[in-house]
Design a protein around this motif. Structure first.
Motif, PDB file in Angstrom:
ATOM      1  N   TYR A 126       0.874  -1.186   0.000  1.00  0.00           N
ATOM      2  CA  TYR A 126       0.000   0.000   0.000  1.00  0.00           C
ATOM      3  C   TYR A 126       0.904   1.226   0.000  1.00  0.00           C
ATOM      4  O   TYR A 126       1.699   1.435   0.923  1.00  0.00           O
ATOM      5  CB  TYR A 126      -0.865  -0.002   1.258  1.00  0.00           C
ATOM      6  CG  TYR A 126      -1.945   1.067   1.267  1.00  0.00           C
ATOM      7  CD1 TYR A 126      -3.201   0.811   0.728  1.00  0.00           C
ATOM      8  CD2 TYR A 126      -1.707   2.325   1.819  1.00  0.00           C
ATOM      9  CE1 TYR A 126      -4.207   1.780   0.735  1.00  0.00           C
ATOM     10  CE2 TYR A 126      -2.699   3.297   1.828  1.00  0.00           C
ATOM     11  CZ  TYR A 126      -3.950   3.012   1.290  1.00  0.00           C
ATOM     12  OH  TYR A 126      -4.943   3.970   1.298  1.00  0.00           O
ATOM     13  N   ALA A 147       1.006   5.130   0.169  1.00  0.00           N
ATOM     14  CA  ALA A 147       0.166   6.281   0.550  1.00  0.00           C
ATOM     15  C   ALA A 147       0.870   7.563   0.113  1.00  0.00           C
ATOM     16  O   ALA A 147       1.940   7.897   0.622  1.00  0.00           O
ATOM     17  CB  ALA A 147      -0.063   6.281   2.055  1.00  0.00           C
ATOM     18  N   GLN A 195      -6.433   4.948   8.441  1.00  0.00           N
ATOM     19  CA  GLN A 195      -5.609   3.810   8.872  1.00  0.00           C
ATOM     20  C   GLN A 195      -6.441   2.550   9.095  1.00  0.00           C
ATOM     21  O   GLN A 195      -6.012   1.444   8.781  1.00  0.00           O
ATOM     22  CB  GLN A 195      -4.881   4.146  10.172  1.00  0.00           C
ATOM     23  CG  GLN A 195      -3.760   5.156  10.001  1.00  0.00           C
ATOM     24  CD  GLN A 195      -2.875   5.230  11.236  1.00  0.00           C
ATOM     25  OE1 GLN A 195      -2.897   4.354  12.093  1.00  0.00           O
ATOM     26  NE2 GLN A 195      -2.062   6.260  11.324  1.00  0.00           N
ATOM     27  N   MET A 227      -6.585   0.354   6.095  1.00  0.00           N
ATOM     28  CA  MET A 227      -5.429  -0.137   5.345  1.00  0.00           C
ATOM     29  C   MET A 227      -4.264  -0.624   6.198  1.00  0.00           C
ATOM     30  O   MET A 227      -3.271  -1.100   5.679  1.00  0.00           O
ATOM     31  CB  MET A 227      -4.915   0.951   4.375  1.00  0.00           C
ATOM     32  CG  MET A 227      -4.776   2.364   4.904  1.00  0.00           C
ATOM     33  SD  MET A 227      -3.562   2.630   6.207  1.00  0.00           S
ATOM     34  CE  MET A 227      -2.026   2.541   5.298  1.00  0.00           C
ATOM     35  N   LYS A 228      -4.396  -0.530   7.514  1.00  0.00           N
ATOM     36  CA  LYS A 228      -3.202  -0.786   8.335  1.00  0.00           C
ATOM     37  C   LYS A 228      -2.756  -2.247   8.332  1.00  0.00           C
ATOM     38  O   LYS A 228      -1.645  -2.541   8.746  1.00  0.00           O
ATOM     39  CB  LYS A 228      -3.410  -0.272   9.752  1.00  0.00           C
ATOM     40  CG  LYS A 228      -4.446  -0.969  10.524  1.00  0.00           C
ATOM     41  CD  LYS A 228      -4.296  -0.547  11.980  1.00  0.00           C
ATOM     42  CE  LYS A 228      -5.308  -1.206  12.832  1.00  0.00           C
ATOM     43  NZ  LYS A 228      -6.602  -0.630  12.819  1.00  0.00           N
ATOM     44  N   ALA A 257      -2.227  -3.919   5.623  1.00  0.00           N
ATOM     45  CA  ALA A 257      -1.516  -4.189   4.370  1.00  0.00           C
ATOM     46  C   ALA A 257      -0.156  -4.809   4.696  1.00  0.00           C
ATOM     47  O   ALA A 257       0.433  -4.517   5.737  1.00  0.00           O
ATOM     48  CB  ALA A 257      -1.335  -2.889   3.591  1.00  0.00           C
ATOM     49  N   THR A 297       2.916  -4.472   3.274  1.00  0.00           N
ATOM     50  CA  THR A 297       3.972  -3.459   3.364  1.00  0.00           C
ATOM     51  C   THR A 297       3.351  -2.102   3.080  1.00  0.00           C
ATOM     52  O   THR A 297       2.655  -1.926   2.079  1.00  0.00           O
ATOM     53  CB  THR A 297       5.095  -3.739   2.339  1.00  0.00           C
ATOM     54  OG1 THR A 297       5.626  -5.033   2.609  1.00  0.00           O
ATOM     55  CG2 THR A 297       6.213  -2.706   2.437  1.00  0.00           C
ATOM     56  N   ILE A 298       3.601  -1.155   3.967  1.00  0.00           N
ATOM     57  CA  ILE A 298       3.048   0.197   3.787  1.00  0.00           C
ATOM     58  C   ILE A 298       4.203   1.152   3.504  1.00  0.00           C
ATOM     59  O   ILE A 298       5.187   1.190   4.260  1.00  0.00           O
ATOM     60  CB  ILE A 298       2.268   0.635   5.042  1.00  0.00           C
ATOM     61  CG1 ILE A 298       1.094  -0.324   5.301  1.00  0.00           C
ATOM     62  CG2 ILE A 298       1.767   2.076   4.892  1.00  0.00           C
ATOM     63  CD1 ILE A 298       0.417  -0.153   6.638  1.00  0.00           C
ATOM     64  N   ALA A 338       4.941   5.192   2.725  1.00  0.00           N
ATOM     65  CA  ALA A 338       4.297   6.511   2.766  1.00  0.00           C
ATOM     66  C   ALA A 338       5.216   7.573   2.196  1.00  0.00           C
ATOM     67  O   ALA A 338       6.420   7.579   2.475  1.00  0.00           O
ATOM     68  CB  ALA A 338       3.919   6.853   4.201  1.00  0.00           C
ATOM     69  N   ALA A 357       3.810   3.116   8.824  1.00  0.00           N
ATOM     70  CA  ALA A 357       4.489   2.769   7.561  1.00  0.00           C
ATOM     71  C   ALA A 357       5.734   1.938   7.832  1.00  0.00           C
ATOM     72  O   ALA A 357       6.438   2.160   8.811  1.00  0.00           O
ATOM     73  CB  ALA A 357       4.864   4.045   6.812  1.00  0.00           C
TER      74      ALA A 357
END
Ligand code: FAD
Length: 325
Positions: free
Chosen positions: A265, A267, A277, A280-281, A283, A285-286, A288, A301
């Protein structure tokens, strides 16, 4: 804290994750020798749902009434009142969900018990109870001390606690056949409406490039689309972007949008308000990209780039295209 009651939340004949999140936290707070009590309000035909609950509660109090199949605030308030006095506990947990946000304030007001909403953590020691809730879009955590009393009530934010690895105990079920009476016609359940999926189903995507207000204008969305295309992903957004109609509502991630769980994800220009959040938290791998190093999105992130997205994204896209050939 010795005894904590958790209100089971179910919708369309499924126990919702928030229930398990609260049960897990309740076990942690009562520790060995304490008691976790699950409170279930529902239709007798939904008794099967208890199979998922009984392994994780020392006691289940099931108030069964043919009119409680679907959540109706006034009827549920009346039903909850039927069991409230008989539940021996120091703390009641409900979800900070449409269900709990409607029910909890009414219960707290009726029984005049201390209440704190939207709690992200709970600390308890020797009868003292501290609820942690966020302020200023998650930039500050506030500790709220709840006055000691017979019972206290908290609504717990979805996703604040893990729903996995809840201790297993053998719960005994106490059934109460109920029949709440009264005029509940002011607000009645009509039907569940599924949100439209739209041309792209973001809930099924492995890679999501999501844009927030930082994208500044609808004309800039193609910058994100180009990165998404290069990665084989789709474009999603935060609420202001959908509100401005820069992208369709079906692309919105968050509490009033969709919940997504992609592998990646990204952002872009999203501050990371808790409402975003929440969607999508989880996901894998985040990543940002945000100009503000204090943006709350960096709190969850895995990788963060503190810079101007208009500089970073085209460079990233070129890099990805280069790798993919
Ligand atoms: C009941 C309710 C439900 C809600 N439901 C949702 C929901 O489902 N989903 C949702 O997303 N929100 C939801 N919200 C809104 C939420 O509270 C936030 O207002 C929203 O998420 C903020 O969106 P944003 O991050 O895009 O915008 P902002 O908070 O304005 O953040 C923009 C970010 O972009 C950064 N930025 C600006 N320019 C650049 C640049 N050039 N390069 C890099 N970074 C830049 C800024 O530093 C800032 O952090 C809800 C609110 C309420 C009250």
């Amino acid at each position: 804290m010795e005894k904590i009651a958790v209100l089971v939340e179910h919708r369309q004949d499924e126990v919702r994750d928030i229930t398990f999140e609260m049960l897990g936290k309740a076990h942690q707070l009562v520790g060995e020798g304490g008691e976790v009590i699950a409170l279930f309000l529902g239709d007798p035909s939904q008794k099967g749902l208890l199979d998922a609950i009984t392994p994780h509660a020392h006691r289940v109090i099931a108030y069964l009434d043919t009119n409680l199949k679907n959540f109706e605030p006034l009827r549920y308030q009346a039903a909850f009142s039927q069991i409230f006095e008989n539940v021996d506990c120091q703390l009641i947990l409900m979800g900070q969900t449409a269900f709990g946000m409607d029910l909890a304030p009414a219960v707290a007001a009726k029984w005049e018990i201390p209440f704190t909403s939207d709690v992200v953590d709970i600390e308890a020691s020797d009868g003292d109870l501290m609820a942690i809730r966020q302020m200023y879009s998650g930039k500050v955590n506030a500790k709220v001390s709840l006055k000691a009393g017979d019972k206290r009530l908290l609504t717990v934010r979805a996703g604040a606690f893990p729903a996995e690895d809840i201790p297993t105990v053998s719960g005994e079920v106490q059934e109460i056949t109920g029949a709440v009476e009264g005029d509940f016609s002011a607000r009645t359940f009509v039907e569940y409406l599924e949100a439209a999926v739209g041309d792209v189903d973001i809930t099924q995507a492995d890679i999501i490039v999501s844009v927030g207000r930082g994208i500044k204008d609808a004309d800039n969305i193609p910058i994100a689309e180009e990165l998404a295309n290069a990665l084989g992903g789709v474009v999603a957004c935060s609420r202001p972007v959908a509100d401005k109609k820069w992208l369709p509502k079906e692309r919105q991630v968050g509490t009033s949008g969709k919940t997504v769980k992609p592998k990646v994800y990204i952002a872009l220009g999203i501050s990371g308000a808790f409402q975003h959040q929440a969607g999508m938290k989880n996901a894998g791998t985040i990543i940002a990209v945000n100009k503000d190093p204090k943006a709350p999105i960096f709190g969850i992130a895995h990788y963060g780039i503190v810079d101007d997205l208009f500089k970073v994204v085209p460079a990233l896209t070129e890099k990805v295209k280069g790798i993919k050939g």
